[in-house]
Design an enzyme around this catalytic site. Structure first.
Site, mmCIF file in Angstrom:
data_model
loop_
_atom_site.group_PDB
_atom_site.id
_atom_site.type_symbol
_atom_site.label_atom_id
_atom_site.label_comp_id
_atom_site.label_asym_id
_atom_site.label_seq_id
_atom_site.Cartn_x
_atom_site.Cartn_y
_atom_site.Cartn_z
ATOM 1 N N LYS A 74 0.885 -1.346 0.135
ATOM 2 C CA LYS A 74 0.085 -0.028 -0.072
ATOM 3 C C LYS A 74 0.762 1.285 -0.124
ATOM 4 O O LYS A 74 0.555 2.217 -0.589
ATOM 5 C CB LYS A 74 -0.685 0.018 1.226
ATOM 6 C CG LYS A 74 -2.104 -0.875 1.072
ATOM 7 C CD LYS A 74 -2.707 -1.222 2.410
ATOM 8 C CE LYS A 74 -3.784 -2.551 2.140
ATOM 9 N NZ LYS A 74 -4.422 -2.987 3.382
ATOM 10 N N ASP A 108 -10.607 3.447 4.256
ATOM 11 C CA ASP A 108 -10.834 1.745 4.036
ATOM 12 C C ASP A 108 -12.528 1.689 3.632
ATOM 13 O O ASP A 108 -13.001 0.490 3.796
ATOM 14 C CB ASP A 108 -10.543 0.956 5.371
ATOM 15 C CG ASP A 108 -9.706 -0.057 5.332
ATOM 16 O OD1 ASP A 108 -9.364 -0.466 3.784
ATOM 17 O OD2 ASP A 108 -9.104 -0.645 6.258
ATOM 18 N N GLN A 136 -4.586 -1.451 9.548
ATOM 19 C CA GLN A 136 -4.405 -2.661 8.917
ATOM 20 C C GLN A 136 -5.098 -3.597 9.978
ATOM 21 O O GLN A 136 -4.755 -3.655 10.953
ATOM 22 C CB GLN A 136 -3.032 -3.024 8.515
ATOM 23 C CG GLN A 136 -2.826 -4.455 7.995
ATOM 24 C CD GLN A 136 -3.461 -4.335 6.439
ATOM 25 O OE1 GLN A 136 -3.532 -3.397 5.872
ATOM 26 N NE2 GLN A 136 -3.832 -5.702 5.994
#
Ligand code: GUN
Length: 303
Positions: free
Chosen positions: A55, A122, A99
């Site tokens: 990412k 997200d 994460q």
């Protein structure tokens, strides 16, 4: 013999990343704004480390700023919350990605709920999920966004098609169902208690499998010509210890029937990170009230 379109997620994500990089460049040239993505990793799970590095690398390659926070597995919930609040207040950070999974002593929902919805790249905050449900403009979670981009790339108009979604997770099943509904599909959400799953799947023009069960979907569950999107990433052990990734769909058998199908790996996976960049670009533009920089909602056509 059936020869389906193999949906190449790597190639598709390349097209998307090129478009994002052009928009990031325009944003910088016109407004001197550089989107910033903060990634937070707690602990040392090897798979999560790989995802987070990827990412960061993708963000940097697209011309964005990447801020990485690696915290030990022993980090307290209070300390993680304090970091999230600091990132919420930092104007150079436009997007925050924590994460998952988090260590067991941390309440994942408490952390997700603490992320400022404007920076929720997200798309997991209840406000983002609620906006998707209510039909407003929202930051949509990345894997579902990637699925829709791949589907509409091979079939631009899917209105009226029957889409069956296997799995009802907050990360994929529920949001992808809502996105398919937004595309005017007739959507059936199937799950472990659904009666006669094979027959239901055989009625699907579009089948999205997101259950996390290796090769659960058999070849004779597929309607001839259907679009099959396999979100599953199941790691099977191999003698060399490296493991093999396989999807939720029996790819070899399904390919004999489907009209278009994603492989695993190399299908949906590469799109997820590219879509995170879409959200980071979108979040940056919104935070600066910029409306004239292109934010890709569909995959750019092949040149
Ligand atoms: N872990 C596996 N998939 C995801 C994702 O989409 N977002 C986050 N934050 N963590 C994940």
């Amino acid at each position: 013999m059936n020869s389906p379109t193999i949906i190449d997620g790597k190639e598709a994500s390349g097209r998307l990343k090129t478009a994002i990089a052009a928009s990031v460049s325009a944003l910088k040239a016109k407004y001197n704004v550089v989107p910033g993505l903060a990634t937070v990793l707690v602990g040392e799970d090897p798979a999560s480390q790989v995802y987070v590095r990827s990412k960061q690398k993708t963000a940097t390659a697209a011309g964005m700023n990447s801020f990485q926070h690696d915290l030990p597995a022993s980090t307290s919930q209070a300390d993680l919350l304090a970091l999230v609040r600091k990132l919420n207040a930092d104007p150079s950070v436009n997007g925050i990605l924590v994460q998952l999974p988090l260590p067991k002593h941390i309440d994942q929902f408490a952390i997700i709920n603490a992320i400022a919805p404007a920076k929720d790249v997200d798309g997991l905050h209840p406000e983002s999920a609620g906006r998707l449900l209510a039909g407003g403009d929202s930051l949509v979670s990345c894997t579902p966004m990637g699925c829709i981009m791949l589907i509409t790339d091979v079939a631009p108009n899917i209105a009226g098609k029957h889409a069956v979604v296997l799995g009802r997770s907050i990360l994929v099943g529920k949001p992808v169902s809502l996105l398919l509904l937004n595309e005017n599909c007739t959507v059936t959400m199937a799950h472990s208690k659904t009666v006669d799953l094979p027959a239901l799947c055989r009625s699907a023009d579009i089948l999205v499998a997101a259950v996390g069960k290796a090769e659960m979907v058999k070849g004779d569950w597929i309607k001839p010509g259907a679009i099959v999107i396999d979100v599953g990433i199941n790691r099977l052990p191999t003698p060399d210890g490296k493991g093999k990734l396989i999807g939720d769909v029996d790819y070899a058998a399904a390919s004999k029937v489907a009209g278009a199908i994603t492989p695993v790996p190399g299908g949906v996976g590469p799109m997820t990170i590219a879509c995170l960049m879409v959200n980071t670009l979108k979040a940056a533009c919104r935070q600066h009230a910029i409306t004239d920089v292109a934010i890709p909602l569909r995959l750019p056509s092949r040149s």
